[in-house]
Design a protein around this motif. Structure first.
Motif, PDB file in Angstrom:
ATOM      1  N   GLN A  96     -30.156 -11.764  86.738  1.00  0.00           N
ATOM      2  CA  GLN A  96     -31.344 -11.912  85.901  1.00  0.00           C
ATOM      3  C   GLN A  96     -32.431 -12.784  86.527  1.00  0.00           C
ATOM      4  O   GLN A  96     -33.579 -12.399  86.588  1.00  0.00           O
ATOM      5  CB  GLN A  96     -30.933 -12.501  84.555  1.00  0.00           C
ATOM      6  CG  GLN A  96     -32.115 -12.750  83.644  1.00  0.00           C
ATOM      7  CD  GLN A  96     -31.669 -13.124  82.248  1.00  0.00           C
ATOM      8  OE1 GLN A  96     -30.494 -13.284  81.979  1.00  0.00           O
ATOM      9  NE2 GLN A  96     -32.618 -13.270  81.351  1.00  0.00           N
ATOM     10  N   ASP A  97     -32.037 -13.985  86.982  1.00  0.00           N
ATOM     11  CA  ASP A  97     -33.061 -14.950  87.380  1.00  0.00           C
ATOM     12  C   ASP A  97     -33.203 -14.993  88.902  1.00  0.00           C
ATOM     13  O   ASP A  97     -32.376 -15.590  89.588  1.00  0.00           O
ATOM     14  CB  ASP A  97     -32.683 -16.338  86.846  1.00  0.00           C
ATOM     15  CG  ASP A  97     -33.785 -17.351  87.101  1.00  0.00           C
ATOM     16  OD1 ASP A  97     -34.797 -16.982  87.746  1.00  0.00           O
ATOM     17  OD2 ASP A  97     -33.640 -18.498  86.667  1.00  0.00           O
ATOM     18  N   ASP A 173     -22.245   2.769  95.706  1.00  0.00           N
ATOM     19  CA  ASP A 173     -22.236   3.919  94.799  1.00  0.00           C
ATOM     20  C   ASP A 173     -22.667   3.516  93.402  1.00  0.00           C
ATOM     21  O   ASP A 173     -23.080   4.350  92.620  1.00  0.00           O
ATOM     22  CB  ASP A 173     -20.829   4.527  94.765  1.00  0.00           C
ATOM     23  CG  ASP A 173     -20.421   5.027  96.136  1.00  0.00           C
ATOM     24  OD1 ASP A 173     -21.237   5.729  96.749  1.00  0.00           O
ATOM     25  OD2 ASP A 173     -19.326   4.680  96.606  1.00  0.00           O
ATOM     26  N   LEU A 174     -22.531   2.210  93.110  1.00  0.00           N
ATOM     27  CA  LEU A 174     -22.889   1.743  91.773  1.00  0.00           C
ATOM     28  C   LEU A 174     -23.588   0.388  91.879  1.00  0.00           C
ATOM     29  O   LEU A 174     -23.130  -0.500  92.587  1.00  0.00           O
ATOM     30  CB  LEU A 174     -21.622   1.590  90.917  1.00  0.00           C
ATOM     31  CG  LEU A 174     -21.804   0.961  89.526  1.00  0.00           C
ATOM     32  CD1 LEU A 174     -22.615   1.866  88.624  1.00  0.00           C
ATOM     33  CD2 LEU A 174     -20.458   0.657  88.901  1.00  0.00           C
ATOM     34  N   ILE A 175     -24.735   0.294  91.204  1.00  0.00           N
ATOM     35  CA  ILE A 175     -25.392  -1.018  91.111  1.00  0.00           C
ATOM     36  C   ILE A 175     -25.415  -1.429  89.650  1.00  0.00           C
ATOM     37  O   ILE A 175     -25.782  -0.642  88.774  1.00  0.00           O
ATOM     38  CB  ILE A 175     -26.834  -0.976  91.664  1.00  0.00           C
ATOM     39  CG1 ILE A 175     -26.809  -0.694  93.166  1.00  0.00           C
ATOM     40  CG2 ILE A 175     -27.549  -2.299  91.402  1.00  0.00           C
ATOM     41  CD1 ILE A 175     -28.179  -0.747  93.811  1.00  0.00           C
ATOM     42  N   ILE A 176     -24.974  -2.663  89.400  1.00  0.00           N
ATOM     43  CA  ILE A 176     -25.056  -3.213  88.049  1.00  0.00           C
ATOM     44  C   ILE A 176     -26.227  -4.177  88.050  1.00  0.00           C
ATOM     45  O   ILE A 176     -26.239  -5.140  88.809  1.00  0.00           O
ATOM     46  CB  ILE A 176     -23.761  -3.957  87.683  1.00  0.00           C
ATOM     47  CG1 ILE A 176     -22.572  -2.997  87.785  1.00  0.00           C
ATOM     48  CG2 ILE A 176     -23.859  -4.559  86.293  1.00  0.00           C
ATOM     49  CD1 ILE A 176     -21.243  -3.700  87.866  1.00  0.00           C
ATOM     50  N   ALA A 177     -27.237  -3.890  87.247  1.00  0.00           N
ATOM     51  CA  ALA A 177     -28.430  -4.732  87.223  1.00  0.00           C
ATOM     52  C   ALA A 177     -28.471  -5.476  85.896  1.00  0.00           C
ATOM     53  O   ALA A 177     -28.624  -4.863  84.843  1.00  0.00           O
ATOM     54  CB  ALA A 177     -29.669  -3.868  87.403  1.00  0.00           C
ATOM     55  N   ASP A 178     -28.285  -6.786  85.944  1.00  0.00           N
ATOM     56  CA  ASP A 178     -28.220  -7.593  84.730  1.00  0.00           C
ATOM     57  C   ASP A 178     -29.593  -8.175  84.414  1.00  0.00           C
ATOM     58  O   ASP A 178     -29.948  -9.231  84.916  1.00  0.00           O
ATOM     59  CB  ASP A 178     -27.169  -8.700  84.906  1.00  0.00           C
ATOM     60  CG  ASP A 178     -26.941  -9.474  83.624  1.00  0.00           C
ATOM     61  OD1 ASP A 178     -27.467  -9.052  82.579  1.00  0.00           O
ATOM     62  OD2 ASP A 178     -26.238 -10.490  83.674  1.00  0.00           O
ATOM     63  N   THR A 182     -36.352  -9.244  83.557  1.00  0.00           N
ATOM     64  CA  THR A 182     -36.692 -10.044  82.377  1.00  0.00           C
ATOM     65  C   THR A 182     -37.533 -11.259  82.730  1.00  0.00           C
ATOM     66  O   THR A 182     -38.426 -11.656  81.982  1.00  0.00           O
ATOM     67  CB  THR A 182     -35.401 -10.505  81.677  1.00  0.00           C
ATOM     68  OG1 THR A 182     -34.583  -9.351  81.497  1.00  0.00           O
ATOM     69  CG2 THR A 182     -35.684 -11.120  80.335  1.00  0.00           C
ATOM     70  N   ALA A 183     -37.237 -11.872  83.898  1.00  0.00           N
ATOM     71  CA  ALA A 183     -37.920 -13.114  84.250  1.00  0.00           C
ATOM     72  C   ALA A 183     -39.237 -12.869  84.992  1.00  0.00           C
ATOM     73  O   ALA A 183     -39.846 -13.803  85.482  1.00  0.00           O
ATOM     74  CB  ALA A 183     -36.983 -13.985  85.077  1.00  0.00           C
TER      75      ALA A 183
END
Lengths: 322, 324
Positions: A96-97, A173-178, A182-183
């Motif tokens: 996130q940050d 193959d997979l990206i997790i974007a948290d 937002t910031a």
């Protein structure tokens, strides 16, 4: 074969006050090249779901049940070294940050070269070349010079691009974007969204986009899953869910977006607060805040489904559509 | 950076000047060296001529002025006791103290940082609590008592190491050192350990606190998400962040180690500068005391400068700037 299938995932935190079921029976799947928007309030368990997949839930949290099938193989119960080999290589994560994700005392070059060499035994020069290439990919001007800079010499948006470049180094193959935007400023946000969408399409990467911003998800994702109190309460193709929301919670979320109103009209907030994870009400966890709740809601609702659109509610709003 | 260093050196000249005034006044206030140095059975005439010879008959201001103008020419006066230039007395003994202090510092860092890392990475375990309790002992037990216990255990009971003295020394580039002979090393271990214990405890605690602060931060989690080994995360990502507070405190402490090696040097009869200072204070050997304190202040100034430079190397966000 789906890139990832989550089946009845349970992630629990054992605290002295009791067991917190941060993720309580979540199931979804993401196909190759597909973007899933995982939406919910703070504390709904959406970030913990992401960390569960990549195996980085902080203690005392642990995956207590369910399956995480990544390319057909279950990740639950894998050893730390097996997970490490996967992290950054097959599954990457963006945080996130951007001000906090890069180590302030190491140069961008160090942080990128080590990421390359954590998985591929290549000479430093080759690792550096890949780093430059990745920085160019996310739109950082003169990447060759910028590589030797330190994080504090970059703006927030640029740092997030660097973090994305690091995530892209091994073409996972997979990206997790948290909540990665937002910031950031709105203009930077849209640039980053554009870059992400482009690389996801170009490389056929699957993406789980965790956010509380329905607007961002609407423009980016193919599918959406709405989380509440550790469960998915509604899921389906993004247009179907956002145009014809069925769960009262989704309806409430959409009504509380300022853009949907005329000037001067009062915003409609969902009454009350998300229940404490230690004391969730029996039955439907949303019933105490729900405008449609009845006595029936004191029993646990089950998933209902029309086509790809599913929800977990006894009182579907609107007319459900596939 | 060059401007920064020059400016700092110029400032340090001011610090030295101020110190010299304070020290000169302080030593003057302690007592009259004539009372101690001149034999009790000396005649009035002998006594008078001795006072004149030492320059003690002149007013304080004039004495200070003479000292200062000589000092600027590199002459810090002659020791009343040894009748040798004070500065050469000090410089002859400084290497022994520096050697002791340096080895003590290395012990504190080489043992303290790994123990602090272990402690911080496994908080509230048996290992952590053992190390933390040990560090409390390092803090709270008086240094002289620790020294005597070391002698008791390792020299008297076990007979492994000598109880005092400096042992064989060797000359390298005109500096006498104990580091090059086995005998010298065995003599060095106990006093250096004694001197290191306090700072060892300090380094352990600083490192542990640093680890506990850094580990939950996002960039550590991101480093894990990149698939780095735990070893690299701790030894590169965590350690480099921790080094900033450690260097600060240890830099300050190194000056103290040198200045307060007195106790250790006395216990282990180490022929260093601390012992010279105690003797000189006892005998009111004013030039030696003043010169010693100026040398120590000068070393503090240099160490602080080196620490500031080390900062800018460790933390890229710090740039040494020529502030107005």
């Amino acid at each position: 074969m789906s890139t990832i299938v989550i089946d009845n995932l349970q992630t629990h935190f054992e605290t002295p006050a009791g067991v917190i079921r941060a993720v309580d029976g979540v199931s979804f799947s993401v196909e190759r090249g597909e973007i899933l928007g995982l939406v919910g309030e703070s504390g709904s368990g959406k970030s913990i779901t992401g960390f569960s997949i990549i195996g980085l839930v902080d203690p005392p949290g642990r995956v207590a049940g369910g399956r995480i099938l990544f390319q057909g193989e279950d990740l639950v119960g894998r050893s730390e070294s097996e997970m490490r080999a996967l992290r950054g290589k097959k599954i990457a994560m963006i945080f996130q940050d951007p001000m906090m994700t890069l180590n302030p005392v190491l140069s961008i070059e160090t942080q990128m070269v080590e990421a390359v060499r954590a998985h591929d035994n290549v000479p430093k020069l080759e690792a550096r070349r890949r780093a430059v290439e990745a920085l160019g990919l996310v739109g950082i001007p003169s990447p060759d010079e910028r590589l030797s800079a330190y994080p504090h010499q970059f703006s927030g948006g640029m740092r997030q691009r660097v973090a994305i470049a690091i995530a892209l180094l091994h073409r996972p193959d997979l990206i997790i974007a948290d909540e990665p935007t937002t910031a950031l400023d709105v203009t930077i946000q849209s640039q980053i969204l554009f870059e992400i969408q482009k690389v996801s399409r170009d490389f056929g990467m699957s993406l789980i986009w965790i956010s509380h911003d329905l607007g961002v998800v609407a423009g980016l994702a193919h599918n959406i899953a709405v989380m509440y109190a550790g469960r998915i309460v509604e899921a389906g193709p993004v247009d179907t869910v956002l145009d014809h929301p069925v769960h009262p919670y989704t309806v409430g979320l959409l009504r509380s977006i300022p853009a949907n109103l005329r000037r001067g009209e009062a915003l409609e907030a969902i009454p009350g607060m998300a229940p404490s994870p230690l004391r969730r009400p029996s039955g439907c966890p949303f019933r105490l805040r729900c405008f449609a709740a009845t006595a029936t809601c004191e029993t646990e609702p089950v998933d209902a489904r029309i086509g790809e659109h599913s929800w977990r509610c006894f009182h579907p709003q609107n007319e459900a559509r596939p | 950076m060059t401007v920064f260093i020059l400016r700092r050196l110029l400032q340090s000249a001011g610090v030295l000047l101020a110190t010299s005034v304070i020290v000169f006044l302080g030593v003057y206030a302690i007592g009259n060296p004539a009372d101690i140095l001149i034999a009790a059975d000396a005649t009035q005439l002998e006594r008078q001529s001795a006072i004149v010879a030492l320059g003690l008959d002149r007013p304080l201001i004039e004495q200070y002025w003479i000292f200062l103008s000589n000092a600027l020419r590199g002459d810090f006066g002659r020791s009343f006791v040894f009748n040798q230039p004070a500065i050469s007395l000090i410089l002859a003994r400084l290497p022994a103290t520096l050697e002791l202090a340096l080895v003590a510092l290395i012990i504190a860092l080489v043992v303290g940082i790994p123990l602090g890392l272990v402690s911080g990475l496994k908080p509230n375990t048996l290992v952590d609590e053992t190390i933390m309790t040990g560090s409390i002992l390092g803090f709270s037990l008086p240094n002289f008592w620790q020294g005597m216990m070391l002698i008791m255990i390792f020299s008297v009971w076990l007979g492994w190491l000598p109880a005092g003295g400096r042992g064989d020394t060797a000359q390298v580039l005109g500096i006498t050192t104990s580091l090059l002979s086995w005998d010298g090393l065995t003599h060095l271990i106990l006093p250096a350990t004694n001197l290191a214990l306090f700072n060892l405890a300090l380094v352990i605690r600083l490192t542990r606190t640093g680890v506990r602060e850094i580990m939950p931060l996002d960039f550590i989690k991101f480093a894990r998400a990149k698939g780095l080994t735990e070893r690299r995360i701790v030894l590169v990502h965590v350690l480099k962040n921790i080094m900033i507070p450690v260097v600060t405190v240890v830099g300050m402490e190194f000056g103290s180690i040198i200045a307060f090696a007195v106790v250790t040097e006395t216990i282990f009869s180490w022929p260093g500068i601390g012992k010279l200072l105690i003797d000189s204070i006892m005998l009111l050997d004013r030039p030696v005391v003043v010169s010693y304190l100026l040398v120590v202040v000068f070393m503090f100034v240099i160490i602080n400068l080196l620490v500031d430079i080390a900062y800018s190397l460790l933390d890229p966000r710090i740039r040494l700037r020529d502030t107005q």
